[in-house]
Enzyme design. Structure first.
Site, PDB file in Angstrom:
ATOM      1  N   ASP A  43       0.619   2.865   4.783  1.00 13.57           N
ATOM      2  CA  ASP A  43       0.249   4.117   4.953  1.00 13.57           C
ATOM      3  C   ASP A  43      -0.802   3.514   6.054  1.00 13.57           C
ATOM      4  O   ASP A  43      -1.818   4.107   6.383  1.00 13.57           O
ATOM      5  CB  ASP A  43      -0.712   5.141   4.193  1.00 13.57           C
TER       6      ASP A  43
ATOM      7  N   HIS B 183       1.161   7.247  -2.230  1.00 13.91           N
ATOM      8  CA  HIS B 183       2.148   6.839  -1.061  1.00 13.91           C
ATOM      9  C   HIS B 183       2.963   8.338  -1.310  1.00 13.91           C
ATOM     10  O   HIS B 183       4.484   8.243  -1.793  1.00 13.91           O
ATOM     11  CB  HIS B 183       2.376   6.001  -1.596  1.00 13.91           C
TER      12      HIS B 183
END
Ligand code: LMR
Length: 348
Positions: free
Chosen positions: A174, A202
């Site tokens: 990410d 996440h």
């Protein structure tokens, strides 16, 4: 010469815990497959670090592992001293220095989130217990399989004699996505952008934050907001693009991210081993105990971290505005709920 023991092993899960050939299962295999070459050639743990790779999987996957072993041998990599394929945890987790837990139970059609958590609690409880029993107490563990934060927490709780600080989950993918989005928007290379932050889970509630990020524009470091010059993009589409990127890749490829996930795993482990650059922090899902950002303790939450001597520290003292506070709390709330559900299964 760095003094690390020769027994330097990784269980990498090539495909996992799913009986039918779903794309998702295959893609977990792709992550491990994409990862092995970089590790075995020394890109992660150093060019002078001999490596023993342990590939752990379920029994039906052993013939596939044999093929992967052959390919690794055929690469003729000088650092790779041994590859051990196995379906036995006592072999897979023995004397590990680093464990990359790639596999998890993927969500199947019609499956409730609670059932998914329950299945993963069973997997990560067993893996934590195996780490506790067989790995070195200094082992560094990276959990990749989703829901990565909560799986990591369960593994850590199931390995009480291994320090909590030795467990982490992957949010570097990410982080890299956020970095790259800003770089493309500014027309600069990805390494011209530093100190983006992924806060939290996440999942699609993660908060990609660039309030403290800097962009090198023509040799001058500029705050990301000034470099991008589009606050509404930074507060809107930028955030949702990063949050939903995994799903967008799955939609386009019909497979989840593998190359970029493997690259992020390598980045994460390399920084854990060799440290972060001065003045830079990276995002990593770590134990939240004692954090200064008001995030509930007893979670694995993604923070900005510095790493030195194989130890991470949360970068403290960043000002948090109301916009960020709300998003940091929302992703924390999701993690608290996941944790509480997971813990109710752990005690069963
Ligand atoms: C990703 O971020 O690409 C993955 O975690 C998505 C997924 O569900 O595999």
């Amino acid at each position: 010469m760095r003094l690390l023991p020769l027994s330097f092993a990784y269980p990498c899960y090539v495909g996992h815990y799913c009986c039918v050939g779903r794309l998702h299962r295959m893609s977990m295999g792709f992550i491990a497959y994409s990862l092995l070459y970089s590790i075995a050639k020394g890109d992660v743990f150093g060019k002078d670090q001999p490596i023993i790779l342990v590939l752990l999987d379920i029994p039906p996957m052993l013939p596939v592992l044999d093929g992967v072993v052959m390919e690794l041998q055929d690469c003729a990599l000088p650092l790779l001293r041994e590859v051990i394929p196995t379906d036995k945890v006592e072999v897979g987790f023995k004397d590990l220095d680093a464990a990359i837990l790639v596999g998890s139970m993927p969500r199947k059609e019609g499956m409730e989130r609670k059932d998914l958590l329950k299945a993963n609690v069973a997997i990560f409880k067993a893996q934590g217990a195996a780490l506790e029993k067989y790995a070195k107490k200094t082992v560094r563990v990276l959990v990749v399989g989703n829901p990565a934060n909560t799986n990591c927490l369960i593994a850590s709780k199931s390995a009480p004699s291994i320090p909590k600080e030795n467990f982490s989950c992957l949010t570097r993918l990410d982080h890299n996505r956020a970095r790259s989005q800003v770089a493309m928007r500014c027309g600069v290379p990805a390494d011209a952008v530093k100190n983006v932050i992924i806060w939290g889970n996440h999942s699609s509630t993660q908060y990609p934050d660039v309030h403290h990020a800097m962009v090198n524009v023509h040799g001058k470091e500029v705050e990301a907001y000034s470099a991008v010059k589009d606050d509404s993009w930074l507060k809107g589409d930028f955030i949702s693009t990063v949050q939903l990127r995994g799903a967008a890749v799955i939609k386009a490829r019909k497979l989840s991210s593998a190359m970029s996930a493997a690259k992020a795993i390598c980045d994460h482990m390399r920084d854990w081993w060799f440290g972060t650059l001065d003045g830079e922090f990276m995002s990593m899902g770590v134990y939240a105990g004692g954090n200064s950002y008001g995030i509930p303790e007893d979670l694995i939450y993604s923070f900005p971290v510095h790493i030195k001597n194989k130890s991470w520290n949360i970068h403290d003292g960043l000002p948090v505005n109301d916009f960020s506070r709300a998003k940091m709390d929302a992703t924390a709330a999701e993690l608290v709920e996941e944790r509480d559900t997971a813990l109710s299964f752990l005690s069963q």
